[in-house]
Enzyme design. Sequence first.
Site, PDB file in Angstrom:
ATOM      1  N   ASP A  32       0.514  -1.187   0.050  1.00  0.00           N
ATOM      2  CA  ASP A  32       0.030  -0.135  -0.131  1.00  0.00           C
ATOM      3  C   ASP A  32       0.887   1.127   0.075  1.00  0.00           C
ATOM      4  O   ASP A  32       2.042   1.198   0.799  1.00  0.00           O
ATOM      5  CB  ASP A  32      -0.742  -0.262   1.320  1.00  0.00           C
ATOM      6  N   LYS A  37       0.317   3.516   7.364  1.00  0.00           N
ATOM      7  CA  LYS A  37      -0.416   2.200   7.496  1.00  0.00           C
ATOM      8  C   LYS A  37       0.512   1.064   7.483  1.00  0.00           C
ATOM      9  O   LYS A  37       0.098   0.077   8.197  1.00  0.00           O
ATOM     10  CB  LYS A  37      -1.570   2.245   6.102  1.00  0.00           C
ATOM     11  N   PHE A 153     -17.368 -10.270  -1.565  1.00  0.00           N
ATOM     12  CA  PHE A 153     -18.765 -10.196  -1.054  1.00  0.00           C
ATOM     13  C   PHE A 153     -18.470 -10.180   0.429  1.00  0.00           C
ATOM     14  O   PHE A 153     -19.431 -10.259   1.343  1.00  0.00           O
ATOM     15  CB  PHE A 153     -19.560 -11.351  -1.338  1.00  0.00           C
ATOM     16  N   GLU A 156     -18.425  -5.591   6.449  1.00  0.00           N
ATOM     17  CA  GLU A 156     -17.816  -5.172   7.252  1.00  0.00           C
ATOM     18  C   GLU A 156     -18.384  -5.635   8.712  1.00  0.00           C
ATOM     19  O   GLU A 156     -19.400  -5.555   8.868  1.00  0.00           O
ATOM     20  CB  GLU A 156     -17.716  -3.483   7.423  1.00  0.00           C
ATOM     21  N   ASN A 212     -25.213  -5.957  -4.696  1.00  0.00           N
ATOM     22  CA  ASN A 212     -25.480  -4.798  -3.654  1.00  0.00           C
ATOM     23  C   ASN A 212     -26.502  -4.292  -4.036  1.00  0.00           C
ATOM     24  O   ASN A 212     -27.349  -3.504  -2.847  1.00  0.00           O
ATOM     25  CB  ASN A 212     -23.909  -4.147  -3.734  1.00  0.00           C
ATOM     26  N   LEU A 254     -34.294  -7.501   5.985  1.00  0.00           N
ATOM     27  CA  LEU A 254     -35.870  -6.965   5.832  1.00  0.00           C
ATOM     28  C   LEU A 254     -35.884  -6.321   7.302  1.00  0.00           C
ATOM     29  O   LEU A 254     -36.898  -6.140   7.823  1.00  0.00           O
ATOM     30  CB  LEU A 254     -36.641  -8.170   6.027  1.00  0.00           C
ATOM     31  N   CYS A 264     -20.515   1.089   0.518  1.00  0.00           N
ATOM     32  CA  CYS A 264     -20.931   0.246  -0.686  1.00  0.00           C
ATOM     33  C   CYS A 264     -22.213   0.270  -1.204  1.00  0.00           C
ATOM     34  O   CYS A 264     -22.576   0.685  -2.448  1.00  0.00           O
ATOM     35  CB  CYS A 264     -20.577  -1.191  -0.157  1.00  0.00           C
ATOM     36  N   LYS A 267     -23.055   3.279  -2.702  1.00  0.00           N
ATOM     37  CA  LYS A 267     -22.257   3.814  -3.896  1.00  0.00           C
ATOM     38  C   LYS A 267     -22.801   2.971  -5.086  1.00  0.00           C
ATOM     39  O   LYS A 267     -22.866   3.379  -6.115  1.00  0.00           O
ATOM     40  CB  LYS A 267     -21.025   3.600  -3.642  1.00  0.00           C
ATOM     41  N   LYS A 326     -23.148   0.995  10.905  1.00  0.00           N
ATOM     42  CA  LYS A 326     -23.707  -0.112  11.343  1.00  0.00           C
ATOM     43  C   LYS A 326     -23.077  -0.692  12.618  1.00  0.00           C
ATOM     44  O   LYS A 326     -21.780  -0.240  12.682  1.00  0.00           O
ATOM     45  CB  LYS A 326     -24.176  -1.238  10.439  1.00  0.00           C
TER      46      LYS A 326
HETATM   47  C1  UGA Z   1     -22.219  -4.699   1.849  1.00  0.00           C
HETATM   48  C2  UGA Z   1     -22.593  -5.953   1.232  1.00  0.00           C
HETATM   49  O1  UGA Z   1     -23.549  -6.568   2.288  1.00  0.00           O
HETATM   50  C3  UGA Z   1     -21.462  -6.979   1.144  1.00  0.00           C
HETATM   51  O2  UGA Z   1     -22.004  -8.308   0.716  1.00  0.00           O
HETATM   52  C4  UGA Z   1     -20.562  -6.491   0.214  1.00  0.00           C
HETATM   53  O3  UGA Z   1     -19.316  -7.408   0.188  1.00  0.00           O
HETATM   54  C5  UGA Z   1     -20.044  -5.022   0.806  1.00  0.00           C
HETATM   55  O4  UGA Z   1     -21.271  -4.225   0.971  1.00  0.00           O
HETATM   56  C6  UGA Z   1     -19.071  -4.457  -0.085  1.00  0.00           C
HETATM   57  O5  UGA Z   1     -19.372  -4.102  -1.206  1.00  0.00           O
HETATM   58  O6  UGA Z   1     -17.773  -4.449  -0.001  1.00  0.00           O
HETATM   59  P1  UGA Z   1     -21.462  -3.681   4.141  1.00  0.00           P
HETATM   60  O7  UGA Z   1     -21.423  -2.504   3.399  1.00  0.00           O
HETATM   61  O8  UGA Z   1     -20.395  -4.031   5.156  1.00  0.00           O
HETATM   62  O9  UGA Z   1     -21.492  -4.637   2.993  1.00  0.00           O
HETATM   63  O10 UGA Z   1     -22.542  -3.490   4.870  1.00  0.00           O
HETATM   64  P2  UGA Z   1     -24.135  -4.263   5.077  1.00  0.00           P
HETATM   65  O11 UGA Z   1     -24.107  -5.245   6.043  1.00  0.00           O
HETATM   66  O12 UGA Z   1     -24.383  -4.794   3.727  1.00  0.00           O
HETATM   67  O13 UGA Z   1     -24.841  -3.020   5.508  1.00  0.00           O
HETATM   68  C7  UGA Z   1     -25.328  -2.114   4.790  1.00  0.00           C
HETATM   69  C8  UGA Z   1     -26.248  -1.160   5.523  1.00  0.00           C
HETATM   70  O14 UGA Z   1     -27.467  -1.535   5.537  1.00  0.00           O
HETATM   71  C9  UGA Z   1     -25.944  -0.581   6.963  1.00  0.00           C
HETATM   72  O15 UGA Z   1     -26.087   0.575   7.157  1.00  0.00           O
HETATM   73  C10 UGA Z   1     -26.957  -1.432   7.774  1.00  0.00           C
HETATM   74  O16 UGA Z   1     -27.428  -0.991   8.779  1.00  0.00           O
HETATM   75  C11 UGA Z   1     -28.237  -1.349   6.736  1.00  0.00           C
HETATM   76  N1  UGA Z   1     -29.324  -2.361   6.800  1.00  0.00           N
HETATM   77  C12 UGA Z   1     -28.815  -3.816   6.679  1.00  0.00           C
HETATM   78  C13 UGA Z   1     -30.559  -2.168   7.144  1.00  0.00           C
HETATM   79  O17 UGA Z   1     -30.949  -0.940   7.283  1.00  0.00           O
HETATM   80  N2  UGA Z   1     -31.560  -3.231   7.320  1.00  0.00           N
HETATM   81  C14 UGA Z   1     -31.035  -4.487   7.085  1.00  0.00           C
HETATM   82  O18 UGA Z   1     -31.791  -5.656   7.133  1.00  0.00           O
HETATM   83  C15 UGA Z   1     -29.837  -4.819   6.720  1.00  0.00           C
END
Ligand code: UGA
Length: 443
Positions: A32, A37, A153, A156, A212, A254, A264, A267, A326
């Site tokens: 990197d 870092k 996939f 975080e 996504n 849900l 992610c 975007k 989250k």
């Molecule tokens: C997301 C995808 O879930 C991963 O599969 C993907 O690899 C990743 O992006 C990426 O592109 O690198 P992430 O951004 O870590 O992962 O977060 P998520 O767990 O997807 O949550 C996204 C947002 O949705 C959070 O703000 C969470 O609070 C919200 N959320 C999630 C809800 O409001 N309701 C739900 O039922 C689930």
Amino acid sequence: MPKKTSVIGLGYLGVTQAAVLASLGHEVTGVDTDKTKIDLLRQGKVPFYEPGLEDLLNNAIGSGRLRFCDTISELPKEIDLHFLCVGTPAKDSGAEVDTSYLREAMNSLATVIAENATIVGRSTVPVGTADELEAQLSALTSKKFDLIWNPEFLSEGTAIRNSLDPERIVIGSNSARAEAILRDTYREIIARDVPVISLDRRTSELVKIASNAFLALKISYINGVAEIAEKTGASTAQLADAMGLDSRIGRKFLNNGLGFGGGCLPKDLAGFAKFAEEKGSSAFYQMLQSASIINEDRQNKVIEFAKELLGDLAGRKITVLGASFKKNTDDVRNSPGLSLAKTLVGHGAAVVVHNPIPISVKMPTEMAFNFSLDLDEAVLGSSLVIFASDWDSYKKISPEDFTQRVQEKNIIDARSIIQAKEWKSFGWKIRILGESQEAQANG
Ligand code: UGA
């Protein structure tokens, strides 16, 4: 057979990828351009919060299988398997993706690439990026190489589990040789009965962004349903449980609430919508755009509830619980909690934002709210407490913890995480996103 690999780009994805590859027995050099870092990583410190990653990193460093350097040109010449894990952030427009770090990586790789090297892209990219990168590198080197795509996939907070025990491995390839090398690299993971899907490169690029965007749609769908439930005497949480038992629908993603944030989903939804528009799929474009609008709308409902409980918000102390986008992350990119805090400040409220762990960036000084890691301090004298995030520690808060400290006993539960009945028995007034007044009275 153990491989000599590089991992280029050491953000959430790259550090996890490097530590996981080393744990599988491969010899890994992480690279990197951010020297600070690299210094931290060499000391075994992960520059962000990801449960379990620091242990995995230290085991990998201790085993001698993981090293770091700060330029691609320093990579050992014998490495013939490179993983591209650099960031592909949104450009200022929000809907376009900046792939410049990938292109820079190609320029540098051209100087060190071994004959017959395999390059594996893992970053989330617009369709056609692999073709463009291949053309770029071919123009810079006479060496033969294969470039394939293996979208990540990882979520975080669960990145290690998602890496070692993924639901699927997608390989977008135009080279049987390169695909066989990648399958062999992941052999231990694949042996756990993980489905491996072989695709062409463009389809594999699209799988990631379409997945996504679908997750974002699913969340917006339940948030749209929540609006209806609020107006019709229904309960979204109960409805989601009932809907989710249909295996075609599924209960995951849900959970209604303040909407999706992070680096992610917003975007990729915006990027996919723009792509659909460019390709002339106007109905699909509108569907994706609507998901963004619903996502932003949920904040307005919280403001409405806040006014219902407090009247004028000006000068009132309001506590927002949850700065991270989250639970189990220190990432505040597109954080619904922070965005809500800003809106509340716009209404003249004196806002304190709490997070259970320090956040990934220094809060800009122009942020007109206070930030606190101390829950007791954050709620002291507050007139309204808003549960904006679903951290487990918030689920454990009992009404006794807060009752003596606040000025007024008002709660908005924007993530359906509190036991409303218990709080009400201590005299708290409660509003829950997605629950009608009738459902709240019964709950
Ligand atoms: C997301 C995808 O879930 C991963 O599969 C993907 O690899 C990743 O992006 C990426 O592109 O690198 P992430 O951004 O870590 O992962 O977060 P998520 O767990 O997807 O949550 C996204 C947002 O949705 C959070 O703000 C969470 O609070 C919200 N959320 C999630 C809800 O409001 N309701 C739900 O039922 C689930």
